[in-house]
Design an enzyme around this catalytic site. Structure first.
Site, PDB file in Angstrom:
ATOM      1  N   HIS A  88      53.367  50.844  29.314  1.00  0.00           N
ATOM      2  CA  HIS A  88      52.150  50.692  28.518  1.00  0.00           C
ATOM      3  C   HIS A  88      51.460  52.041  28.322  1.00  0.00           C
ATOM      4  O   HIS A  88      50.927  52.608  29.269  1.00  0.00           O
ATOM      5  CB  HIS A  88      51.218  49.712  29.247  1.00  0.00           C
ATOM      6  CG  HIS A  88      49.980  49.367  28.494  1.00  0.00           C
ATOM      7  ND1 HIS A  88      48.721  49.676  28.962  1.00  0.00           N
ATOM      8  CD2 HIS A  88      49.808  48.732  27.313  1.00  0.00           C
ATOM      9  CE1 HIS A  88      47.827  49.221  28.099  1.00  0.00           C
ATOM     10  NE2 HIS A  88      48.454  48.652  27.097  1.00  0.00           N
ATOM     11  N   HIS A  91      45.787  55.266  21.187  1.00  0.00           N
ATOM     12  CA  HIS A  91      45.419  53.857  21.366  1.00  0.00           C
ATOM     13  C   HIS A  91      44.180  53.455  20.575  1.00  0.00           C
ATOM     14  O   HIS A  91      44.186  52.460  19.860  1.00  0.00           O
ATOM     15  CB  HIS A  91      45.190  53.502  22.837  1.00  0.00           C
ATOM     16  CG  HIS A  91      44.752  52.074  22.979  1.00  0.00           C
ATOM     17  ND1 HIS A  91      43.422  51.703  23.012  1.00  0.00           N
ATOM     18  CD2 HIS A  91      45.472  50.934  23.014  1.00  0.00           C
ATOM     19  CE1 HIS A  91      43.343  50.390  23.076  1.00  0.00           C
ATOM     20  NE2 HIS A  91      44.566  49.891  23.086  1.00  0.00           N
TER      21      HIS A  91
HETATM   22 CA    CA Z   1      49.120  48.583  22.481  1.00  0.00          CA
END
Ligand code: CA
Length: 312
Positions: free
Chosen positions: A8, A50
């Site tokens: 992630h 992000h």
């Molecule tokens: Ca994402």
């Protein structure tokens, strides 16, 4: 089949998210896929970033004072690539400048840069070659409506880049993910990508995509609709469980009934979901009891170790 490990934002539990060092670490930790969140610069270059904002992970407020919008935020879409490349990336901070995750990498300036998607593909392809171990791409298209308002089609632009990199093919090691179902339908039909598509499922309270009911998406009818255009779902971990937080619900088996994969987010050793006392208890709940096909983890080394120790 063992579930897949998706790093992630790279190895974000250890290094500033989405930086090239975080990508290298995730590769070395044995991630099956490494995630890229995509936001475009004003001149239409896919960045690995992000937030749609820059101030949470860079020094933009110092380097470009006054370039924020009226809400006080510095939008990546308002900056050209050469400006974005002048920014220094640091560990994520909140609105008061305090680290969001206190036990992670310190908030210091190491002259790290926001990578472009093209740069990150060069890096991962290079590591796949030099390490004789292939990690795939797990690419999220962020905020399509915001990009459209700026005259940019994030799906078309990103897919063109993947096409040029030889990654828009049926056997390419890549997934595409998005919260916006209209963008996934566009990818499937208008843009006819052969890549597998994942419908991310938010909590309605987040207001992720105006007008979209993510609760309804988890119903039998909602899952049947998703199966028309996508290959899987990406639910938030609490959505896998009953309201008590730890008893598996029916979402995974219902999704499987519709032929959908389930890749859940996000495993965090330093921010456990309510009801789980240890990271391995959480991983057992997600991988073994809920039975997902994959998960996003901030801690690729710990999740690699857990998956490698599983029987299935
Ligand atoms: Ca994402």
């Amino acid at each position: 089949m063992k579930p897949i490990l998706i790093a992630h934002r790279g190895a974000s539990g250890y290094l500033p998210e989405h930086t090239l060092p975080a990508v290298v670490a995730a590769h070395v930790m044995g991630a099956d896929y490494i995630e890229q969140d995509i936001v475009l610069s004003r001149d239409g270059i896919p960045l690995v970033l992000h937030d749609i904002y820059l101030e949470t992970t860079t020094d933009v407020a110092v380097k470009f004072p006054g370039r924020n919008r009226s809400d006080g935020r510095f939008y990546a879409i308002d900056f050209d690539l050469d400006e974005i490349k002048s920014l220094s990336v640091h560990e994520r901070v909140d609105g008061s400048g305090t680290a969001v995750f206190g036990s992670r990498f310190p908030v210091v300036d190491m002259a790290l840069r926001i990578p472009t998607l093209a740069e990150e593909i060069t890096l991962i392809n290079g590591l796949n070659h030099s390490r004789s171990r292939s990690a795939g791409y797990y690419i999220e298209l962020k905020a399509p409506a915001l990009h459209r308002a700026a005259g940019l089609d994030i799906a078309t632009i990103t897919l063109e880049l993947l096409e040029g990199a030889g990654l828009n093919t049926p056997n390419a090691p890549a997934f595409l993910q998005c919260f916006d179902p209209a963008t996934l339908r566009q990818l499937k039909t208008e843009l006819a990508t052969p890549l597998p598509l994942i419908q991310l499922i938010a909590d309605n309270a987040w207001g992720e995509v105006p007008g979209i009911d993510f609760q309804a998406m988890q119903s039998d009818r909602g899952l049947a609709e998703i199966a028309d255009y996508a290959d899987g779902i990406g639910p938030w971990i609490p959505q896998l469980f009953e309201p008590d937080g730890t008893t598996p619900g029916e979402l995974v088996q219902n999704a499987h009934h519709h032929g959908l994969l389930v890749h859940t987010y996000t495993l965090r050793a330093d921010n456990l979901e309510a009801g789980f006392q240890t990271f391995d208890a959480l991983q057992e709940g997600v991988f073994i009891r809920a039975g997902v096909d994959g998960a996003f983890s901030d801690f690729s080394d710990l999740t690699r170790r857990f998956i490698d120790g599983m029987d299935r």
